[in-house]
Write a protein that holds these residues in place. Structure first.
Motif, PDB file in Angstrom:
ATOM      1  N   ARG A 118       0.857  -1.180   0.000  1.00  0.00           N
ATOM      2  CA  ARG A 118       0.000   0.000   0.000  1.00  0.00           C
ATOM      3  C   ARG A 118       0.893   1.230   0.000  1.00  0.00           C
ATOM      4  O   ARG A 118       2.021   1.191   0.483  1.00  0.00           O
ATOM      5  CB  ARG A 118      -0.882  -0.006   1.238  1.00  0.00           C
ATOM      6  CG  ARG A 118      -1.949  -1.073   1.185  1.00  0.00           C
ATOM      7  CD  ARG A 118      -2.788  -0.989   2.404  1.00  0.00           C
ATOM      8  NE  ARG A 118      -4.073  -1.618   2.151  1.00  0.00           N
ATOM      9  CZ  ARG A 118      -4.988  -1.776   3.075  1.00  0.00           C
ATOM     10  NH1 ARG A 118      -4.773  -1.352   4.294  1.00  0.00           N
ATOM     11  NH2 ARG A 118      -6.119  -2.354   2.791  1.00  0.00           N
ATOM     12  N   PRO A 119       0.389   2.334  -0.519  1.00  0.00           N
ATOM     13  CA  PRO A 119       1.214   3.548  -0.560  1.00  0.00           C
ATOM     14  C   PRO A 119       1.676   3.996   0.826  1.00  0.00           C
ATOM     15  O   PRO A 119       2.745   4.570   0.974  1.00  0.00           O
ATOM     16  CB  PRO A 119       0.303   4.597  -1.188  1.00  0.00           C
ATOM     17  CG  PRO A 119      -0.820   3.863  -1.804  1.00  0.00           C
ATOM     18  CD  PRO A 119      -0.902   2.531  -1.153  1.00  0.00           C
ATOM     19  N   THR A 120       0.892   3.718   1.844  1.00  0.00           N
ATOM     20  CA  THR A 120       1.246   4.151   3.202  1.00  0.00           C
ATOM     21  C   THR A 120       2.068   3.102   3.945  1.00  0.00           C
ATOM     22  O   THR A 120       2.347   3.265   5.121  1.00  0.00           O
ATOM     23  CB  THR A 120      -0.033   4.445   4.003  1.00  0.00           C
ATOM     24  OG1 THR A 120      -0.825   3.257   4.042  1.00  0.00           O
ATOM     25  CG2 THR A 120      -0.813   5.579   3.380  1.00  0.00           C
ATOM     26  N   GLN A 121       2.411   1.995   3.263  1.00  0.00           N
ATOM     27  CA  GLN A 121       3.172   0.889   3.859  1.00  0.00           C
ATOM     28  C   GLN A 121       2.434   0.230   5.021  1.00  0.00           C
ATOM     29  O   GLN A 121       3.042  -0.374   5.890  1.00  0.00           O
ATOM     30  CB  GLN A 121       4.559   1.363   4.321  1.00  0.00           C
ATOM     31  CG  GLN A 121       5.454   1.848   3.210  1.00  0.00           C
ATOM     32  CD  GLN A 121       5.786   0.758   2.203  1.00  0.00           C
ATOM     33  OE1 GLN A 121       5.901  -0.409   2.544  1.00  0.00           O
ATOM     34  NE2 GLN A 121       5.908   1.149   0.947  1.00  0.00           N
ATOM     35  N   GLN A 122       1.115   0.348   5.057  1.00  0.00           N
ATOM     36  CA  GLN A 122       0.333  -0.273   6.116  1.00  0.00           C
ATOM     37  C   GLN A 122       0.118  -1.743   5.810  1.00  0.00           C
ATOM     38  O   GLN A 122      -0.008  -2.144   4.661  1.00  0.00           O
ATOM     39  CB  GLN A 122      -1.029   0.397   6.245  1.00  0.00           C
ATOM     40  CG  GLN A 122      -0.980   1.787   6.801  1.00  0.00           C
ATOM     41  CD  GLN A 122      -2.377   2.369   6.884  1.00  0.00           C
ATOM     42  OE1 GLN A 122      -3.269   1.987   6.137  1.00  0.00           O
ATOM     43  NE2 GLN A 122      -2.563   3.303   7.796  1.00  0.00           N
ATOM     44  N   LYS A 123       0.080  -2.540   6.872  1.00  0.00           N
ATOM     45  CA  LYS A 123      -0.244  -3.951   6.745  1.00  0.00           C
ATOM     46  C   LYS A 123      -1.699  -4.143   7.162  1.00  0.00           C
ATOM     47  O   LYS A 123      -2.251  -3.324   7.888  1.00  0.00           O
ATOM     48  CB  LYS A 123       0.677  -4.786   7.625  1.00  0.00           C
ATOM     49  CG  LYS A 123       2.118  -4.693   7.203  1.00  0.00           C
ATOM     50  CD  LYS A 123       2.976  -5.599   8.042  1.00  0.00           C
ATOM     51  CE  LYS A 123       4.391  -5.522   7.528  1.00  0.00           C
ATOM     52  NZ  LYS A 123       5.004  -6.808   7.446  1.00  0.00           N
ATOM     53  N   TRP A 124      -2.309  -5.245   6.690  1.00  0.00           N
ATOM     54  CA  TRP A 124      -3.679  -5.539   7.090  1.00  0.00           C
ATOM     55  C   TRP A 124      -3.697  -5.931   8.556  1.00  0.00           C
ATOM     56  O   TRP A 124      -2.945  -6.805   8.990  1.00  0.00           O
ATOM     57  CB  TRP A 124      -4.252  -6.667   6.245  1.00  0.00           C
ATOM     58  CG  TRP A 124      -4.611  -6.246   4.863  1.00  0.00           C
ATOM     59  CD1 TRP A 124      -4.691  -4.976   4.371  1.00  0.00           C
ATOM     60  CD2 TRP A 124      -4.942  -7.096   3.775  1.00  0.00           C
ATOM     61  NE1 TRP A 124      -5.060  -4.991   3.059  1.00  0.00           N
ATOM     62  CE2 TRP A 124      -5.211  -6.273   2.665  1.00  0.00           C
ATOM     63  CE3 TRP A 124      -5.030  -8.464   3.629  1.00  0.00           C
ATOM     64  CZ2 TRP A 124      -5.576  -6.788   1.434  1.00  0.00           C
ATOM     65  CZ3 TRP A 124      -5.395  -8.976   2.399  1.00  0.00           C
ATOM     66  CH2 TRP A 124      -5.666  -8.141   1.322  1.00  0.00           C
ATOM     67  N   PHE A 125      -4.527  -5.297   9.312  1.00  0.00           N
ATOM     68  CA  PHE A 125      -4.656  -5.537  10.747  1.00  0.00           C
ATOM     69  C   PHE A 125      -3.318  -5.375  11.460  1.00  0.00           C
ATOM     70  O   PHE A 125      -3.111  -5.923  12.533  1.00  0.00           O
ATOM     71  CB  PHE A 125      -5.243  -6.928  11.030  1.00  0.00           C
ATOM     72  CG  PHE A 125      -6.533  -7.182  10.321  1.00  0.00           C
ATOM     73  CD1 PHE A 125      -7.682  -6.501  10.672  1.00  0.00           C
ATOM     74  CD2 PHE A 125      -6.597  -8.090   9.277  1.00  0.00           C
ATOM     75  CE1 PHE A 125      -8.871  -6.722  10.001  1.00  0.00           C
ATOM     76  CE2 PHE A 125      -7.784  -8.318   8.606  1.00  0.00           C
ATOM     77  CZ  PHE A 125      -8.926  -7.636   8.970  1.00  0.00           C
ATOM     78  N   GLY A 126      -2.394  -4.659  10.827  1.00  0.00           N
ATOM     79  CA  GLY A 126      -1.078  -4.460  11.416  1.00  0.00           C
ATOM     80  C   GLY A 126      -0.180  -5.676  11.350  1.00  0.00           C
ATOM     81  O   GLY A 126       0.934  -5.653  11.860  1.00  0.00           O
ATOM     82  N   LEU A 127      -0.617  -6.758  10.705  1.00  0.00           N
ATOM     83  CA  LEU A 127       0.125  -8.015  10.709  1.00  0.00           C
ATOM     84  C   LEU A 127       0.539  -8.518   9.340  1.00  0.00           C
ATOM     85  O   LEU A 127       1.618  -9.070   9.181  1.00  0.00           O
ATOM     86  CB  LEU A 127      -0.722  -9.116  11.376  1.00  0.00           C
ATOM     87  CG  LEU A 127      -1.169  -8.871  12.806  1.00  0.00           C
ATOM     88  CD1 LEU A 127      -2.171  -9.927  13.230  1.00  0.00           C
ATOM     89  CD2 LEU A 127       0.020  -8.870  13.729  1.00  0.00           C
TER      90      LEU A 127
END
Length: 165
Positions: A118-127
């Protein structure tokens, strides 16, 4: 390259399950209107569920253009920009259809696992890193089209796609 449409491969077991459940929902939905104490809400909900199952069964496809992969599974859709894709793996496992930290838009055990960022470098559910499982009818043709469209992807030693170093 123009937009290319790739229909989904549907295994006979998945096809039988979706079609059978859709027919049951339609049948029970219609029957709800003829009970001595009709349940209109239940009938409408069953008819809508049958329509949803049929649309997933009949309208799953994948579109590829110069900028993105668009995945449609009935009324649900997902878009992945090509520049965000980090890895594409050929898969063949029935267990991928049932579990795991990925979106499942595949109706066959033979598919492609697309991993992206993702552009924001976020992971799904933080994991989990975002990933999507798809099953084009001609998996190799979709794979080759993806390779020719993505300038930042290269063929890896194991025959999958990965980012260029």
């Amino acid at each position: 390259m123009n937009e290319s449409l790739f229909p989904a491969k549907v295994d006979w077991g998945v096809s039988l399950l979706l079609a059978g459940l859709a027919v049951l929902c339609f049948g029970f939905g219609i029957a709800c209107f003829f009970f001595p104490a009709p349940s209109y809400i239940g009938g409408v909900l069953l008819l809508l569920t049958g329509a949803l199952l049929q649309s997933v069964w009949m309208r799953t496809n994948y579109k590829l253009d110069e900028l993105r992969v668009r995945i449609q599974c009935g009324p649900f859709w997902w878009t992945i920009p090509l520049r965000h894709i980090t890895q594409v793996e050929k898969t063949s496992s029935i267990w991928l259809l049932m579990g795991g930290p990925h979106l499942r838009f595949a109706l066959s055990k033979e598919g492609l696992m697309i991993r992206y960022r993702r552009p924001t470098q976020q992971k799904w559910f933080g994991l989990f890193d975002p990933s999507v499982l798809i099953s084009p009818a001609d998996r190799d043709q979709f794979f080759d089209a993806l390779l020719s469209t993505c300038p930042n992807m290269t063929l890896t030693k194991d025959g999958n796609l990965g980012l260029k170093a």
